[in-house]
Design an enzyme around this catalytic site. Structure first.
Site: not given
Length: 734
Positions: A27, A73, A117
């Site tokens: 991470r 993921h 969008y």
């Protein structure tokens, strides 16, 4: 069903260690070779699989995010989309990896539009990050559900870690790497290839320092920058870039067109507006934001003071001056996280490219050998075309018959059987011969690459030069944005009368965390510290005071009381305020003009310095006491008496007149007490008529008859009176 008895502490330690390792490796810390974390790697690979090349049409970000979380993921879509957005922001990444279309946020801190969008595709430089990934250049591993494969690493043709930087906080470690100019990194790598024994200082002839997406000016001195890159840790002080524009009369206005990296423009405007409201910027009349695509903050001044002096006030009180940390803590090629210096990071990347080219060459050689084998079979077929056709037409098992008759391999026979009828032209024989000769030439070249390291490095250099030609300093993207300047000696124009004089209490812990609370006489039982930390200094001052710190290195620093952290929590690390390094604080006290200060070292030497000579204007402070090897400055105390008492680790006490110590501006000082195999442990200045006081069993004892311990300075001293502490720390009685 069996039940096992396990110690809770052992189980907790084992599971927490697994969690910590997972956080570090999967991470928080990037890989030194491609500069990516797993989420970045999976996101870019998903876009490659979707064929979102720079010349392809944009696709909805929701489609990209869906593929990432569905295939590679298994985490939240918001986290993946936030990653995608950051990789597309030209104010976050020096060389954006994603080309976004739509609202991807702003430097004011505005969020991006919803993923349904916005649209995205890869940038050209991103394709260099994954070039040749399909030629066995990197290893692949199964995805979380074993339904597909994902790359363990990217081939990375450009040094993404240093070019774009990285940030992350893991368990017990963190990383903070600023972005750099790709052209300079390429020059440095070319130098390393030509000079394998190059040092960090050699590399810094090419890499000037960070090159932030938002520009700005770095004002650290060259030595500080070199030290940071040499050890892989440090920081850079970055200021906003400004210029002036004349207005009616003889006045002018200040235009800020670049701000420090990761500082929100809206936050700066709020800070300046608050200072104007509190009347802490007496020379500024108004501020307004005229930014469009480019930053343009306009500051109107009241008087014709130099713009540099006005800006110094803003640098002091706002985020127009920011400190960017450098902590090159990364996962190495051996999968072990550690802090690397600049040279080591570049060497790791070059070793990675060497490995990639080697693997690619072996892959291509295998493919060429396979094709050459087929071409050899095709040549035999064309020389015996009529017989081959007859065998195929008449025999039930033509493959085995051809293998036996013409001494073919299984692969060659299968290739002959797969020839189309239209290919049975005489012209194809010449094409096969030409293809065979060309492949043999390529095979020889690739074999030479594997056998000759010089040839391999020649290919690496060619790749680096290609990068420079496409994204070099002469291009719009590659042009250096951050410049360098020497620290300014112009003082900030600050009217202390505009700073409200109010009582404040400064708390400094043993681990170097400092904070300020309004008022005096605080209940100390309510003051909380970090676990394992405790109070060391408590100083009651006023907001208009200056506070002097002295470190065990013999260096002094000056901080304005009103600038010390006043928020909630444990405060701010003193290392972020002044450049104290790994040294601790000897003492802190309020600055009083023309006051005498006694400094002493563990070697038994010391001198008196005037408080005016202790004032430091910069974060680096002033080196006042020169120390011998392995010795520390143990005392920096205001003089409040006429007599000096000092004691050592041998428990010898010496008392002498203060007049015997000279006043100096800096240096080693003179011998205060003579020792043999001992160190000076404590010293104090007191009034002889009041006697010498010390703490014993939580009580204060005072001795007025001091004749037995009086002697000249530099004497050895005598054993102290009864009840004197054995640890030598005798005079800290408050």
């Amino acid at each position: 069903m069996s039940v096992q008895n396990i110690e809770f502490t052992n189980a907790l330690s084992e599971r927490y260690l697994s969690y910590a390792l997972s956080t570090i490796m999967a991470r928080s810390l990037p890989d030194v070779r491609d500069g990516l974390k797993p989420v970045h790697r999976r996101l870019l690979y998903a876009m490659l699989q979707l064929k979102l090349n720079p010349d392809a049409a944009y696709k909805k970000c929701a489609r990209v995010v869906g593929d990432v979380i569905g295939k590679y993921h298994p985490h939240g879509d918001i986290a993946v989309y936030d990653t995608l957005v950051r990789l597309a922001q030209n104010f976050s990444l020096r060389y954006p990896l994603i080309d976004g279309q739509g609202n991807f946020g702003s430097i004011d801190g505005d969020n991006a539009a919803a993923m349904r969008y916005t649209e995205s595709r890869m940038t050209e430089i991103c394709t260099f990050l994954m070039a040749n990934i399909d030629q066995d250049t990197v290893d692949f591993r199964p995805t979380y559900d074993d339904s597909d494969l994902e790359p363990v690493l990217m081939p990375a043709m450009f040094p993404n870690l240093l070019a774009n930087g990285s940030e992350g906080i893991a368990v017990g470690m963190a990383t903070s790497i600023p972005s750099h100019n790709l052209h300079e990194l390429c020059d440095a790598m070319l130098h390393i290839i030509d000079n394998p024994k190059a040092t960090v200082l050699d590399i810094l002839e090419f890499v000037q320092g960070p090159d932030f997406p938002t520009g700005g000016v770095i004002i650290d001195d060259a030595n500080s920058i070199k030290q940071s890159y040499t050890i892989g840790r440090g920081s850079f002080k970055v200021r906003a870039r400004f210029h002036t524009e004349a207005i009616k009369g003889d006045n002018y206005k200040i235009i800020i067109n670049e701000i420090p990296y990761q500082v929100l423009k809206s936050k700066i405007l709020e800070q300046i507006a608050a200072l104007l409201k509190d009347k802490k910027l007496p020379l500024i009349n108004n501020i307004r934001d005229e930014s469009a695509e480019e930053i343009r903050i306009v500051i109107e001044t009241k008087a014709s003071y130099p713009a540099e002096a006005v800006m110094e006030s803003l640098f002091k009180f706002t985020n127009l001056e920011s400190r960017i940390q450098l902590n090159m803590n990364v996962i190495g090629a051996n999968q072990v996280p550690r802090v690397m210096n600049l040279l080591e990071v570049l060497q790791e990347f070059l070793a990675h490219r060497q490995n990639i080219i080697t693997r690619k060459s072996k892959f291509l050689i295998t493919k060429i050998e396979h094709r050459l084998e087929i071409l050899q079979g095709l040549k035999i077929a064309y020389l015996n075309i009529d017989e081959i056709i007859s065998i195929i037409r008449e025999e039930d098992e033509p493959k085995q018959i051809m293998i036996d008759k013409f001494n073919l391999t299984d692969i060659q026979a299968e290739a002959i059987l797969n020839i189309r009828l239209r290919s049975l032209r005489k012209l194809d024989e010449y094409e096969i011969i030409n293809e065979y000769n060309n492949l043999q030439k390529q095979h020889a070249e690739l074999t030479e690459v594997l056998a000759n390291p010089k040839q391999l490095w020649k290919i690496v250099k060619s790749e680096i030069k290609t990068l420079q030609s496409k994204f070099g300093i002469s291009t719009t993207l590659g042009k250096r944005r951050t410049s360098f300047s020497e620290p300014s000696n112009i003082p900030a124009i600050i009217d202390l009368n505009t700073i409200l004089r109010e009582p404040v209490t400064i708390f400094c812990s043993k681990m170097g965390w400092i904070r300020c609370l309004k008022g005096h006489n605080h209940d100390l039982s309510t003051i909380k510290y970090k676990e394992g930390d405790a109070e060391q200094f408590i100083l009651e001052v006023y907001s208009t005071d200056k506070v002097i710190f002295c470190s065990t290195e013999g260096r002094v620093f000056t901080i304005a009381a009103n600038t010390i952290y006043q928020g909630k929590g444990h405060g701010e690390a003193i290392k972020l305020i002044v450049d104290i390094g790994n040294h601790s604080i000897t003492n802190m006290f309020t600055y009083t003009p023309d006051q005498q200060i006694l400094l002493a070292s563990s070697s038994g030497k010391g001198f008196i310095v005037m408080s005016n000579d202790l004032l430091a204007q910069t974060r680096l402070g002033k080196q006042i006491m020169t120390l011998a090897d392995n010795h520390q400055c143990i005392a920096c105390i205001p003089v409040t008496g006429d007599t000096v008492a000092c004691t050592g680790s041998n428990r010898k006490l010496l008392i002498f007149s203060l007049n015997e110590i000279p006043i100096m501006k800096r240096g080693h000082g003179v011998v205060l007490q003579k020792f043999k195999d001992a160190l000076l442990t404590d010293i104090t200045v007191f009034d002889a008529t009041s006697g010498l006081s010390w703490r014993h069993n939580n009580k204060i004892k005072t001795e007025k008859d001091l004749i037995n311990w009086r002697a000249k300075r530099s004497s050895s001293g005598k054993l102290p009176p009864a009840g004197f502490p054995k640890d030598g720390k005798a005079f800290t009685i408050t």
